[in-house]
Scaffold this active site. Structure first.
Site, PDB file in Angstrom:
ATOM      1  N   ASP A 105      27.978  32.614  11.546  1.00  0.00           N
ATOM      2  CA  ASP A 105      27.309  33.209  10.380  1.00  0.00           C
ATOM      3  C   ASP A 105      28.324  33.611   9.317  1.00  0.00           C
ATOM      4  O   ASP A 105      29.473  33.911   9.640  1.00  0.00           O
ATOM      5  CB  ASP A 105      26.584  34.510  10.771  1.00  0.00           C
TER       6      ASP A 105
HETATM    7  N1  URA Z   1      25.599  34.830  17.237  1.00  0.00           N
HETATM    8  C1  URA Z   1      25.328  35.338  16.022  1.00  0.00           C
HETATM    9  O1  URA Z   1      24.439  36.170  15.880  1.00  0.00           O
HETATM   10  N2  URA Z   1      26.056  34.905  14.990  1.00  0.00           N
HETATM   11  C2  URA Z   1      27.058  34.014  15.108  1.00  0.00           C
HETATM   12  O2  URA Z   1      27.704  33.661  14.118  1.00  0.00           O
HETATM   13  C3  URA Z   1      27.320  33.500  16.388  1.00  0.00           C
HETATM   14  C4  URA Z   1      26.578  33.929  17.438  1.00  0.00           C
END
Ligand code: URA
Length: 242
Positions: A105
């Site tokens: 993310d």
């Molecule tokens: N889980 C999440 O919530 N975000 C990420 O970037 C990776 C795993």
């Protein structure tokens, strides 16, 4: 790259010796851009033309693998139409040849693999690959053990219950009112860790991936990139579950 004789390109790609490559060409087993080529003087440009032997593509580019410490506030792409910071801003001219294995993310930091090995990238992000990923999580509040147990056993998300996870409590900071723990999951659902933490009522403040299969971020600096070591590549290529 410039044009070179086919037998030389095939030899460089490790298909056969030059002499044997000539035999392959004469036997009509070599195609360039879909057309059989039988003339020994034929030249091709390895960076542009697609070569096939017995209809199997010849891999000409050396495979490269890098570990990148993605900072928060960076998109996991090589280009961002909205002009946000993206990986290309950190890897410079290598951006053309590398792409990320899976994604993190925008606000998640940590270990991201970059490679030109499309085959590996695809295998590793396929759900059946089940590669284990460990995240360091910080949440505001003091999370009771039974909530961590819920994460361990599986919580219900809108796309189904999560598989059992490993959760290690790192500690409570009572002064700052923060809980820190590591969670290891092998599913690759979108925003999975954040959504799991939402469900137990402790939304994530900081999320950092510290491990992916056999690879650990260790002391790589934020925003830095380094090539994987031989040993790491070997482990990675033979990882199914780790
Ligand atoms: N889980 C999440 O919530 N975000 C990420 O970037 C990776 C795993």
């Amino acid at each position: 790259m410039s044009e070179e004789r086919l037998q030389k390109i095939l030899a460089q790609a490790g298909v056969a010796s030059r002499r044997d490559a000539e035999k392959l060409i004469l036997a009509g087993r070599v195609k360039v851009n879909g057309k059989v080529v039988r003339e020994l003087g034929t030249k091709a440009d390895a960076s542009r033309d697609r070569l096939f032997v017995d209809d199997k593509p010849v891999e000409l580019e050396e495979k490269t693998y890098y570990m990148f410490y993605k900072p928060r506030g960076v998109v996991t792409t090589m280009k961002d139409p909205e002009g946000r910071k993206c990986i290309a801003d950190f890897v410079g001219e290598m951006a053309e040849r590398l792409y990320p294995v899976g994604r993190l993310d925008y606000n998640t930091q940590g270990l991201l693999l970059l490679t030109n090995d499309g085959d590996l990238a695809q295998r590793m992000t396929h759900p059946s690959y089940e590669i284990r990923k460990t995240y360091q999580v910080r949440v505001p509040g003091i999370v009771p053990e039974e909530k961590l147990d819920a994460l361990r056993m599986g919580v219900m998300l809108e796309d189904g219950i999560t598989a059992p996870a490993t959760v290690n409590l790192l500690g409570y900071n009572h002064d700052k009112n923060i809980t820190e723990f590591n969670i290891t999951i092998h599913e690759g659902r979108n925003r999975q860790v954040r959504r799991m933490c939402d469900v137990i009522g402790f939304p994530v403040r900081d999320l950092k991936r510290i491990k992916m299969g056999p690879l650990s971020l260790k002391n790589l600096g934020k925003g830095k990139i380094r090539p994987l070591e031989e040993e790491e590549i070997k482990l990675l290529l033979k990882t199914k579950e780790n």
